[in-house]
Design a protein around this motif. Structure first.
Motif, PDB file in Angstrom:
ATOM      1  N   PHE A 153       0.795  -1.224   0.000  1.00  0.00           N
ATOM      2  CA  PHE A 153       0.000   0.000   0.000  1.00  0.00           C
ATOM      3  C   PHE A 153       0.831   1.279   0.000  1.00  0.00           C
ATOM      4  O   PHE A 153       0.270   2.376  -0.018  1.00  0.00           O
ATOM      5  CB  PHE A 153      -0.946   0.003   1.207  1.00  0.00           C
ATOM      6  N   GLY A 154       2.140   1.148   0.032  1.00  0.00           N
ATOM      7  CA  GLY A 154       3.001   2.321  -0.021  1.00  0.00           C
ATOM      8  C   GLY A 154       3.516   2.543  -1.429  1.00  0.00           C
ATOM      9  O   GLY A 154       3.284   1.734  -2.329  1.00  0.00           O
ATOM     10  N   PRO A 155       4.216   3.642  -1.662  1.00  0.00           N
ATOM     11  CA  PRO A 155       4.801   3.892  -2.983  1.00  0.00           C
ATOM     12  C   PRO A 155       5.960   2.941  -3.236  1.00  0.00           C
ATOM     13  O   PRO A 155       6.518   2.359  -2.296  1.00  0.00           O
ATOM     14  CB  PRO A 155       5.290   5.342  -2.869  1.00  0.00           C
ATOM     15  N   GLN A 156       6.293   2.760  -4.498  1.00  0.00           N
ATOM     16  CA  GLN A 156       7.407   1.878  -4.825  1.00  0.00           C
ATOM     17  C   GLN A 156       8.719   2.538  -4.423  1.00  0.00           C
ATOM     18  O   GLN A 156       9.009   3.663  -4.815  1.00  0.00           O
ATOM     19  CB  GLN A 156       7.417   1.562  -6.321  1.00  0.00           C
ATOM     20  N   ARG A 157       9.476   1.849  -3.597  1.00  0.00           N
ATOM     21  CA  ARG A 157      10.768   2.343  -3.135  1.00  0.00           C
ATOM     22  C   ARG A 157      11.781   1.205  -3.195  1.00  0.00           C
ATOM     23  O   ARG A 157      11.421   0.032  -3.095  1.00  0.00           O
ATOM     24  CB  ARG A 157      10.672   2.859  -1.689  1.00  0.00           C
ATOM     25  N   ARG A 158      13.052   1.549  -3.326  1.00  0.00           N
ATOM     26  CA  ARG A 158      14.084   0.510  -3.324  1.00  0.00           C
ATOM     27  C   ARG A 158      14.101  -0.228  -1.997  1.00  0.00           C
ATOM     28  O   ARG A 158      14.386  -1.424  -1.934  1.00  0.00           O
ATOM     29  CB  ARG A 158      15.459   1.131  -3.596  1.00  0.00           C
ATOM     30  N   GLU A 159      13.779   0.498  -0.926  1.00  0.00           N
ATOM     31  CA  GLU A 159      13.763  -0.122   0.398  1.00  0.00           C
ATOM     32  C   GLU A 159      12.807   0.647   1.300  1.00  0.00           C
ATOM     33  O   GLU A 159      12.693   1.867   1.207  1.00  0.00           O
ATOM     34  CB  GLU A 159      15.170  -0.109   1.004  1.00  0.00           C
ATOM     35  N   HIS A 160      12.094  -0.085   2.147  1.00  0.00           N
ATOM     36  CA  HIS A 160      11.217   0.533   3.136  1.00  0.00           C
ATOM     37  C   HIS A 160      11.834   0.358   4.521  1.00  0.00           C
ATOM     38  O   HIS A 160      12.556  -0.611   4.772  1.00  0.00           O
ATOM     39  CB  HIS A 160       9.826  -0.108   3.107  1.00  0.00           C
ATOM     40  N   TYR A 161      11.515   1.283   5.422  1.00  0.00           N
ATOM     41  CA  TYR A 161      12.110   1.273   6.757  1.00  0.00           C
ATOM     42  C   TYR A 161      11.012   1.286   7.830  1.00  0.00           C
ATOM     43  O   TYR A 161      10.625   2.354   8.326  1.00  0.00           O
ATOM     44  CB  TYR A 161      13.030   2.482   6.927  1.00  0.00           C
ATOM     45  N   PRO A 162      10.523   0.121   8.227  1.00  0.00           N
ATOM     46  CA  PRO A 162       9.464   0.058   9.245  1.00  0.00           C
ATOM     47  C   PRO A 162       9.891   0.592  10.607  1.00  0.00           C
ATOM     48  O   PRO A 162       9.038   0.938  11.429  1.00  0.00           O
ATOM     49  CB  PRO A 162       9.148  -1.445   9.324  1.00  0.00           C
ATOM     50  N   THR A 163      11.199   0.645  10.863  1.00  0.00           N
ATOM     51  CA  THR A 163      11.655   1.171  12.157  1.00  0.00           C
ATOM     52  C   THR A 163      11.311   2.648  12.319  1.00  0.00           C
ATOM     53  O   THR A 163      11.113   3.122  13.443  1.00  0.00           O
ATOM     54  CB  THR A 163      13.182   1.014  12.301  1.00  0.00           C
TER      55      THR A 163
END
Length: 290
Positions: free
Chosen positions: A63-73
C-alpha cells in the motif's frame, strides 16, 4: 486526562515526513495495524522484531509507494513524538540525534516495545467506537476510497457505520467527459439509463492535494479503478497503459490487463478534458509499481 477529541486531533496532526507531494504512509499503516490488533484483544505493547517489522514491511510493499527499500523502524520509533505513543526498552539503544531511530538490529536485540500510552490505550478499551472512528479517520485522511476497503479487509479491521462522502458533481462530470465508459477497457454496462460498476477515479489522490476537476479524473470500471489506485496499472506520458510486472493470474487477467498494455486509453472528445501531465506523473511516481 486525554479525551476522545484530543486523541482524534493528535491522529489528524501526525508528523509525517514531507518532501513535496510524495507519499509517506508509514505512520498511518502502522497505526491501522495496531488498531486492528487492539480490536482483536492484543495487549497494549508490541515487540518490534516479533510483531511489527514483517507485517508493516508487507503493508508498505502493498500500500506504499514503490521504493528501493522501506524502513518500518522509522514510524515505530518516531511516533513517540506525536504525543500518544510509548516505547519501552528504548533507553538500551545507542543515543541518536533528535528523533532519529537507532539501527534495526539494536531495536530487535534490545526487545524494544511500542504501543499507545497507557491513558490512550485505556480510553480505546473503554470506548470501542472510538477505535472504529480513529481507523476510519486514518483511512479517509491518507487513502482513496477504493484502497480503504482493501486495506481494512487486509487487516481484518471491523468497521461499522462507514459513510463515505463523495462529490456527485465530480463523478457526473468525469463519466460524461469519458462518454460513460471505462477509459481502459471500454466497459459501459447500464441498467436502463444508470451506469453500473463505472466510477470516477482521481489520478492524483485528494489526500495529497489532487483537485476534483475533470483533468484530474478518469472514468474507470470498478476493477480497473481498484487496480489503478493500488498501482497495478498506470499511464505513460502518451496516456498509454502501463501494467506492473507483478501482475499475474489466469487468462482472464491476461485479457483484462496485459491485452491492453501499451494501448492508448479512451480519452474525452474535448482535449481540454484530457488528464494533465502533472497528475499522471504524480501517480506514476507515487502509486504505480513498475
Amino acid at each position: 486526562m486525554i479525551t476522545s477529541k484530543a486523541l482524534q486531533t493528535a491522529i489528524s496532526n501526525l508528523t509525517v515526513w514531507r518532501k513535496g507531494d510524495q507519499r509517506a504512509p508509514h505512520k498511518p499503516l502502522l497505526l491501522l495495524y495496531v488498531l486492528a490488533q487492539y480490536q482483536k484483544g492484543h495487549e497494549r505493547m508490541f515487540n518490534y522484531g516479533e510483531e511489527i517489522h514483517q507485517p508493516l514491511l508487507e503493508l508498505l510493499h502493498s500500500f506504499g509507494p514503490q521504493r528501493r527499500e522501506h524502513y518500518p523502524t522509522m514510524p515505530f520509533w518516531r511516533l513517540r513524538s506525536d504525543g500518544f505513543w510509548e516505547l519501552q526498552n528504548a533507553e538500551f539503544c545507542s543515543p541518536q540525534k533528535g528523533n532519529k531511530e537507532p539501527p534495526k538490529r539494536e531495536i530487535i536485540e534490545h526487545g524494544v516495545l511500542g504501543g499507545f500510552d497507557e491513558e490512550s490505550y485505556q480510553l480505546l478499551r473503554s470506548k470501542p467506537t472510538l477505535l472504529n472512528k480513529l481507523a476510519q479517520q486514518i483511512l479517509s485522511e491518507h487513502f482513496p476510497d477504493s484502497i480503504q476497503e482493501l486495506l481494512a479487509n487486509r487487516l481484518d479491521l471491523q468497521l461499522s457505520g462507514t459513510r463515505k462522502v463523495r462529490d456527485p458533481a465530480f463523478r457526473q462530470t468525469i463519466l460524461r467527459a469519458y462518454n460513460y465508459q471505462c477509459a481502459v477497457c471500454g466497459y459501459n454496462l447500464r441498467h436502463d439509463s444508470t451506469p453500473v460498476g463505472l466510477e470516477a477515479a482521481h489520478i492524483k489522490w485528494k489526500q495529497y492535494g489532487g483537485p476534483c476537476t475533470v483533468t484530474n479524473g478518469l472514468a474507470l470500471c470498478s476493477l480497473h479503478h481498484s487496480a489503478f489506485d493500488m498501482g497495478v496499472i498506470g499511464f505513460d506520458d502518451s496516456m498509454k497503459l502501463l501494467v506492473s510486472e507483478g501482475v499475474n493470474g489466469s487468462q482472464m487477467v491476461e485479457r483484462l490487463f496485459w491485452d491492453f498494455a501499451g494501448r492508448g486509453i479512451l480519452l474525452p472528445k474535448s482535449a481540454e478534458h484530457y488528464p494533465l501531465e502533472q497528475f499522471v506523473e504524480w501517480h506514476r511516481g507515487q502509486v504505480f509499481k513498475a
